[in-house]
Scaffold this active site. Structure first.
Site, PDB file in Angstrom:
ATOM      1  N   ASP A 109       0.878  -1.171   0.000  1.00 17.88           N
ATOM      2  CA  ASP A 109       0.000   0.000   0.000  1.00 17.88           C
ATOM      3  C   ASP A 109       0.912   1.215   0.000  1.00 17.88           C
ATOM      4  OD1 ASP A 109      -1.673   2.106   0.549  1.00 17.88           O
ATOM      5  OD2 ASP A 109      -2.264   1.407   2.537  1.00 17.88           O
ATOM      6  N   ASP A 144     -12.582   5.946   3.265  1.00 12.82           N
ATOM      7  CA  ASP A 144     -11.196   5.897   3.728  1.00 12.82           C
ATOM      8  C   ASP A 144     -10.813   7.272   4.284  1.00 12.82           C
ATOM      9  OD1 ASP A 144      -8.493   5.763   4.052  1.00 12.82           O
ATOM     10  OD2 ASP A 144      -8.089   4.770   2.147  1.00 12.82           O
ATOM     11  N   GLU A 155      -7.235   1.191  -4.680  1.00 13.80           N
ATOM     12  CA  GLU A 155      -7.282   1.153  -3.210  1.00 13.80           C
ATOM     13  C   GLU A 155      -8.630   0.689  -2.659  1.00 13.80           C
ATOM     14  OE1 GLU A 155      -5.859   5.052  -2.471  1.00 13.80           O
ATOM     15  OE2 GLU A 155      -3.791   4.468  -2.852  1.00 13.80           O
TER      16      GLU A 155
END
Lengths: 522, 360
Positions: A10, A196, A174
């Site tokens: 990530d 998020d 993502e």
């Protein structure tokens, strides 16, 4: 070269995480040498070599002009973009224009570094972390990117990985990674809303899972909303409190502010679990008498929520927007996923529940779930997990022009990738040897409204009268959403060479050279 | 010119062409009568036929950069028509730009429906199977690629596409780590995706589906997210935010960073600003400098001096005085602080321009 292990990464704006899937199928987050699961995406170009991660925080104090943060935002961007211009005025490090118009970072007069190289350093550090844990070389990775990344940004991410010695198995969006990390692939068909809220930004995405196929339908967000803003709101209230209680104005004292910020951040984290926590700053400020003033008070959760209320209210608009853009009502959403450290805050959860109309699912590790998703994607590509597929669409259209003329749309926005289209170019003169064309990102007829991706030439055309030689140019958007070009002569079917005249991003030669330098340096 | 079904090809040459070879169309360039043009006719099996023609009539369209032209397609000979018909029937010689695929099989008899059985696992058979399927799909019309009827609705089209993708997507064969197999899988998926996009587009054109616009957009201003100062169009209310984000107006190093060491570079920059009366910027530069050199007493005192001048400019004499006292508390021999205190005693917040000379 022997193929080593693969990891899931990530690559975040402020923090990066690396994860693997253990032999027993359980995801594992790998920790840095300091024992932290996240690596700050921060690099200090110190005189004796780059310092990466936590240790580079010192560079923010000692040499802010050569300490680079947020390089992810600069990947695949052009220097003349108005937002980059604005940014270059507020960043402590200097942005410069590279020879082909990309934005690079200046470390010293005559010494520049591309955002790709900066990201490569972060990726390399994560690769080393994984190698330390696994005890064997790591050579490939799945890397997560925002779902709306365009072709140039995707290519830049791939280039960064190649410089770091990592082969990109797949770029993964993502929100999909978050849904995958949450275990969505094991469940039934669902419509997800992924929220998020990290340190600096708030991203919302509508993700569908249908028959084992993931599809990202819409993304929105607020780039100025995150945990840092909450910290600042708390600090402002503490400063006001100090003025009232102690009759001291610390608002202009940077050191006192920094100490308050650290205390506020700690209190914020603790208040996610308890309802009251003490705040204590031992040496707040030096009084004219030479003594130091101390600051002590207790902070309640309702105070934190009151102070951060204006920020929490800003969660609503992006969520509504994401629902509208994906063409659905909030009743249609089956599950709301919370990702990012800030979603631990009870007030944030309540607000998202209120706006989305359903109780959000609690992810046990909101900071790391995206990396877990990337690691699961590695396992999937290696054949360890079956029955799940991720579909990507082109975030922006691809257009083409010749002879400085109008742009013609070749690949429409939201085409499913991989896809390919072709255009036919006849010669306009006898024995014409080359045909030049430009590739643009965007759907406008006017070149100025599109983003220039590059100028290319089909060369070494066979001899023939005007119009008899036909060059067939094929534009392929591959599975990762990056562009590939090919050309052939229509009549004979012979392959033709394409020459790169101007090209956004690093050239293949640059990437190879940087990768070599990188391998030698480390 | 693109035809997605063989019926369209037939319609093109029987109805659209007048006298079998005259074509009227709008083109985005200026055309002159007598000019040579080439029409790329894309057939449903992805073959592009180049057909030469000569412009017979041309009339520019008002207010548009386009031109109506009438082209005599001299290249549209009986031979070419026979070839196209042959391809449609699956018996003629194929003119393929792709490296030598075999003749397209009859589309009537071999609708390339997605086969139900699983793909073989061993690489050699998988390769052969994928090659066969690719051949078959290349010779098929768009709706046949998807395995649906030509008038299928959006649901059926999506289902057909989905089952193809679930069979051929390159990710599904990535575990073999065989470039040839991955390439075949990608080619198959490209065919499926193109067919899906085309079919969707024609459904939208027929008004049977709504256009899908991608909503994948970066949040506005994503790039400018490092400070929140301009976030909602207003500056943060107090100096707090400015300082805690560390840098508002970053100090740029002088051209030769070796000429001045450490905090002196910041100091000389701030002094230059103060000598021009720009105390607000000087304050920001000094705040930044203090993040780098938190222990420098000179910088600290100068910061408070700059703050006091800003306060004086706003007429706040009391605040200015307390700032100067703080400056002296940090560094008791701060010359500028003493001088400005004297100035305040004599002039209050008047004649501030006189202060500039202290910083030269």
């Amino acid at each position: 070269m022997k193929r080593g292990r693969a990891v899931g990464i990530d690559l975040g704006t402020s923090n990066s995480v690396v994860a693997i899937i253990d032999a027993d199928g359980a995801p594992r987050i790998l920790t840095t040498e300091e024992g932290s699961t996240t690596l700050p995406s921060l690099i200090w170009f110190a005189p004796d070599g780059p310092v990466i991660g936590e240790a580079a925080r010192e560079g923010l104090d000692q040499a802010p002009d050569v300490t680079v943060f947020g390089a992810k935002r600069l990947l695949g961007r052009r220097f003349d973009h108005p937002e980059v211009r604005r940014l270059s005025r507020t960043l402590p490090y200097e942005l410069v224009e590279s020879p082909n118009g990309d934005v690079w970072i200046s470390l010293a007069p005559g010494k520049t570094v591309s955002p790709e190289e900066v990201c490569a350093l972060i990726l390399y550090e994560l690769k080393r972390t994984a190698e330390r844990f696994l005890g064997e070389p790591v050579t490939s990775a799945v890397i997560t990117i925002p779902a709306w990344y365009d072709a140039a940004q995707r290519q830049a991410t791939k280039d960064a990985a190649q410089i770091a010695g990592l082969d990109v198995m797949r770029l993964l969006s993502e929100p999909t990674a978050a849904a995958l990390g949450h275990g969505a692939h094991r469940g039934a068909d669902r419509k997800y809303l992924v929220c998020d809220l990290g340190g600096g930004t708030f991203d919302v995405a509508a993700v569908d899972l249908e028959g084992g196929v993931f599809e990202v339908l819409a993304t929105t967000g607020d780039p100025f909303l995150g945990g840092d803003d909450v910290d600042r709101a708390v600090v402002e209230h503490l400063v006001r409190d100090i003025r009232q209680v102690k009759a001291l104005d610390v608002s202009t004292d940077p050191i006192a502010i920094e100490r308050l910020r650290i205390a506020a951040q700690r209190a914020k984290h603790e208040l996610s679990g308890v309802s009251t926590t003490p705040i204590h700053v031992a040496e707040l400020v030096q009084l004219p008498s030479g003594k130091t003033a101390e600051y002590k008070r207790s902070m309640r959760r309702d105070e934190l929520e009151l102070w951060s209320a204006p920020l929490v209210r800003r969660l609503e608009a992006p969520i509504r927007d994401a629902l509208a853009r994906s063409g659905r009502k909030r009743e249609d959403v089956h599950e709301v996923l919370l990702v990012g450290g800030m979603t631990r805050m009870p007030a944030v959860r309540r607000e998202i529940a209120r706006v989305s109309g359903r109780e959000p699912s609690i992810v046990p590790n909101p900071e790391e779930v995206v990396a877990v998703g990337a690691a699961l994607e590695v396992a999937r590509l290696e054949g360890a997990i079956e029955g799940v597929l991720l579909i990507d669409v082109a975030a922006r259209g691809i257009s083409l022009s010749t002879n400085e003329g109008d742009c013609e749309l070749v690949i429409a926005q939201s085409s499913v990738v991989p896809t390919r289209e072709h255009r036919l170019f006849p010669t306009r003169q006898d024995n014409q040897a080359r045909i030049e064309f430009d590739i643009w990102e965007g759907e406008s007829v006017e070149a100025a409204k599109n983003r220039h991706l590059g100028k290319y030439a089909v060369v070494d055309l066979p001899d023939g009268p005007s119009g008899d030689v036909l060059a067939l140019v094929e534009i392929t958007l591959d599975t990762d959403g990056t562009i590939r070009l090919g050309a052939s002569e229509l009549v004979s079917g012979d392959r033709l060479q394409i020459e790169q005249l101007v090209h956004t991003g690093l050239t293949r030669a640059d990437v190879a050279r940087f990768a070599r330098q990188f391998a030698e340096a480390s | 010119m693109r035809c997605t079904t063989w019926e369209q090809v037939e319609v093109f040459h029987t109805r659209k062409l007048r006298a079998g070879r005259l074509l009227s169309m709008k083109v985005p360039f200026d055309a002159e009568i007598g000019a040579q043009v080439t029409l790329g006719l894309e057939l449903p099996n992805n073959v592009v036929m180049a057909i030469d023609g000569v412009v017979q009539k041309a009339s520019p369209i008002e207010g548009d950069s386009k031109t109506w032209i009438e082209v005599e397609l001299a290249g549209f000979t009986e031979d070419v028509i026979a070839r196209i018909r042959g391809m449609a029937e699956g018996s003629g010689p194929a003119v393929e730009p792709e490296p030598a695929p075999p003749p397209a099989p009859s589309v009537r008899t071999s609708m390339p429906r997605v086969s139900e059985e699983d793909l073989p696992n061993d690489e050699r058979h998988l390769f052969q199977q994928l090659t066969t399927e690719l051949r078959r799909m290349r010779g098929a019309a768009v709706h046949e690629v998807l395995g649906v009827e030509s008038d299928a609705g959006p649901e059926a089209v999506r289902r057909g596409w989905m089952s193809l993708v679930r069979r051929h997507h390159p990710d599904l064969v990535a575990r073999h780590r065989a470039p040839a197999i991955s390439h075949l899988a990608e080619e198959l998926t490209i065919l499926a995706n193109r067919a899906y996009d085309r079919q969707r587009a024609s459904l939208v054109a027929d008004g049977r589906a709504t256009a899908i616009r991608s909503a994948l957009k970066p949040p506005p201003g994503w790039l400018v997210g490092f400070d929140d100062i301009a976030s909602n169009g207003q500056r943060a209310a107090t100096a707090t935010s400015d300082v805690s984000v560390k840098l508002v107006e970053p100090p740029k190093l002088p051209v030769d960073p070796n000429s001045l060491q450490g905090g002196e570079a910041f100091e000389s920059r701030a002094r230059a600003m103060l000598s021009e009366g720009d105390s607000a910027h000087a304050q920001e530069v000094l705040a930044a400098a203090l993040c780098v050199y938190p222990r420098s007493r000179t910088l600290r005192s100068l910061y408070y001096v700059a703050a006091s001048i800003t306060a004086l400019q706003g007429g706040e004499v009391m605040l200015a005085t307390s700032q100067l006292e703080t400056a002296l508390a940090h560094f008791d021999s701060c010359r500028e602080a003493s001088l400005i205190l004297d100035h305040i005693r004599r002039n209050g917040s008047q004649r501030l321009d006189d202060l500039r000379r202290h910083f030269r």
